[in-house]
Design a protein around this motif. Structure first.
Motif, short mmCIF file in Angstrom:
data_model
loop_
_atom_site.label_atom_id
_atom_site.label_comp_id
_atom_site.label_asym_id
_atom_site.label_seq_id
_atom_site.Cartn_x
_atom_site.Cartn_y
_atom_site.Cartn_z
N THR A 1 2.56 -15.94 -6.33
CA THR A 1 2.61 -17.01 -7.33
C THR A 1 3.95 -17.74 -7.25
O THR A 1 4.02 -18.97 -7.30
CB THR A 1 2.42 -16.42 -8.74
OG1 THR A 1 1.20 -15.69 -8.76
CG2 THR A 1 2.37 -17.50 -9.80
N THR B 1 0.88 -5.83 2.50
CA THR B 1 1.46 -5.69 1.15
C THR B 1 2.85 -5.08 1.15
O THR B 1 3.17 -4.24 1.98
CB THR B 1 0.52 -4.85 0.24
OG1 THR B 1 1.19 -4.60 -0.99
CG2 THR B 1 0.17 -3.51 0.87
N GLY C 1 5.87 -11.88 -2.02
CA GLY C 1 5.22 -13.04 -1.41
C GLY C 1 6.13 -13.61 -0.35
O GLY C 1 7.27 -13.17 -0.19
N GLU D 1 4.57 -5.44 -4.39
CA GLU D 1 4.57 -6.78 -4.95
C GLU D 1 5.38 -7.65 -3.99
O GLU D 1 6.20 -7.14 -3.24
CB GLU D 1 5.22 -6.82 -6.34
CG GLU D 1 4.45 -6.11 -7.43
CD GLU D 1 3.22 -6.87 -7.91
OE1 GLU D 1 2.97 -8.01 -7.45
OE2 GLU D 1 2.48 -6.30 -8.74
N SER E 1 -3.22 -16.21 0.96
CA SER E 1 -3.13 -14.89 0.32
C SER E 1 -4.36 -14.01 0.51
O SER E 1 -4.31 -12.82 0.21
CB SER E 1 -2.86 -15.06 -1.18
OG SER E 1 -1.65 -15.74 -1.37
N GLN F 1 1.10 -8.84 -2.52
CA GLN F 1 0.79 -7.97 -3.66
C GLN F 1 -0.05 -6.78 -3.20
O GLN F 1 -0.58 -6.79 -2.08
CB GLN F 1 0.07 -8.84 -4.72
CG GLN F 1 -0.28 -8.15 -6.02
CD GLN F 1 -1.69 -7.64 -6.01
OE1 GLN F 1 -2.52 -8.08 -5.22
NE2 GLN F 1 -1.97 -6.69 -6.89
N SER G 1 9.36 -12.99 -4.92
CA SER G 1 8.96 -11.85 -5.75
C SER G 1 7.45 -11.71 -5.85
O SER G 1 6.94 -10.65 -6.18
CB SER G 1 9.55 -12.01 -7.16
OG SER G 1 9.16 -13.27 -7.69
N SER G 2 6.71 -12.79 -5.57
CA SER G 2 5.24 -12.75 -5.65
C SER G 2 4.66 -13.94 -4.90
O SER G 2 5.37 -14.90 -4.57
CB SER G 2 4.77 -12.81 -7.12
OG SER G 2 5.09 -14.08 -7.66
N SER H 1 0.65 -14.08 -0.50
CA SER H 1 0.99 -13.02 -1.45
C SER H 1 1.09 -11.72 -0.67
O SER H 1 0.32 -11.48 0.27
CB SER H 1 -0.10 -12.89 -2.51
OG SER H 1 0.07 -11.68 -3.23
#
Ligand SMILES: *Cc1c(COP(=O)(O)O)cnc(C)c1O
Length: 225
Positions: free
Chosen positions: A76, A204, A209, A207, A174, A198, A73-74, A196
Motif C-alpha cells: 500500500t 514475502t 513492499g 510485511e 502484488s 506481505q 513498509s507495505s 506487496s
C-alpha cells in the motif's frame, strides 16, 4: 436450518477449536536466520540502502530489468509513493480496475485524486484494456492495473494507450511476482511497478513492499501539459 445464532446460544457451525487464525504468522526458523545474519555483522538498517536491503533491491532490479528499486513498509505504501511520485494532484483522474485488492486504488483518495473505474475481462478478472480509452478525459493522468491472480494484463495495449495519451502507468504486481509477459517478468513494464511483500504474497518479507522504476523524475513530457 439454523434457528438461533451461536452467539445467542445456538449450535456453532464451526466446531474446531479456536484460534482459527494466528497473527502474526509464525515462520519456522525465521528468528535463527535473522539472528545469524546480525551476529555475522549484517546490518538491518531502516535509514539507508545497506546489507540485505540493498541486496534485495539490487536483485529485484536485475530480475525485472529496472534501474531503481525502493523497499517500503507495505505494498500500500509503495502504491502511495508511486502515485505521489508521478505528481498526481487534487482534481486529477486515474483509471483503475473494479476488481482488485482495495489498495490498488485507495491511496489515490489521500491525494484528492478521482478514481475512475474500468470494468474487467470476464475470464481473467483483469482490467479490460479495450474499455480504457472511452474513460479518458482531459483530467486523466494515469492508469493503475493489477495482474489478477498472476495473469498479466494486456501490456502492449496499455503501453500504447499511455504513449498516445501521455499517461503514466502504475503497474500493481502484488498478485504476480515472477509472472511472465512475452518472456519478461511483470514489474518490467509500468512507469512505476509495485509489489506487496506481505505475508500472503508469492514473495514475502512478512510485511513489506517494493517500488521499481527506471527514472528519478516525473512528469515526463506530455504527462501534464
Ligand atoms: C496485497 C495487495 C496490496 C497491498 O499490499 P500490502 O502489503 O498488504 O499493503 C496491493 N495491491 C494488491 C493487488 C494486493 O494484492
Amino acid at each position: 436450518m439454523i434457528d438461533k445464532l451461536a452467539i445467542h446460544g445456538g449450535t456453532p457451525v464451526i466446531s474446531n477449536p479456536k484460534p482459527h487464525f494466528r497473527w502474526p504468522p509464525h515462520v519456522e526458523g525465521l528468528s535463527k536466520v535473522v539472528g545469524d545474519y546480525i551476529e555475522s555483522g549484517g546490518k538491518l538498517s531502516i535509514v539507508d540502502r545497506s546489507g540485505i536491503y540493498q541486496q534485495l533491491e539490487d536483485r529485484l532490479c536485475s530480475l525485472m530489468g529496472r534501474k531503481y528499486a525502493i523497499l517500503t513498509s507495505s505494498g500500500t505504501m509503495a502504491l502511495y509513493s508511486a502515485f505521489f511520485g508521478i505528481d498526481l494532484r487534487p482534481g486529477d483522474e486515474v483509471i483503475s480496475t473494479v476488481y482488485s485488492f482495495h489498495a490498488t486504488a485507495t491511496p489515490l483518495l489521500h491525494l484528492g485524486v478521482k478514481v475512475v473505474f474500468c470494468d474487467v475481462e470476464p475470464d481473467t478478472g483483469n482490467i479490460n484494456a479495450s474499455q480504457i480509452s472511452g474513460l479518458i478525459t482531459e483530467n486523466t493522468r494515469a492508469i493503475v492495473t493489477n495482474h489478477m491472480w498472476g495473469h498479466p494484463v494486456d501490456v502492449s495495449v496499455i503501453q500504447d494507450i499511455c504513449r498516445e495519451k501521455g499517461l503514466a502507468w502504475v503497474e500493481d504486481c502484488s498478485h504476480a511476482h515472477f509472472s511472465e509477459y512475452r518472456s519478461r517478468f511483470v514489474g518490467a513494464f509500468g512507469d512505476v511497478a509495485v509489489f506487496s511483500l506481505q505475508g500472503n504474497k508469492l514473495l514475502t518479507g512478512g510485511e513489506g513492499g517494493v517500488l521499481l522504476t527506471n527514472r528519478t523524475e516525473y512528469p515526463s513530457s506530455g504527462h501534464r501539459n
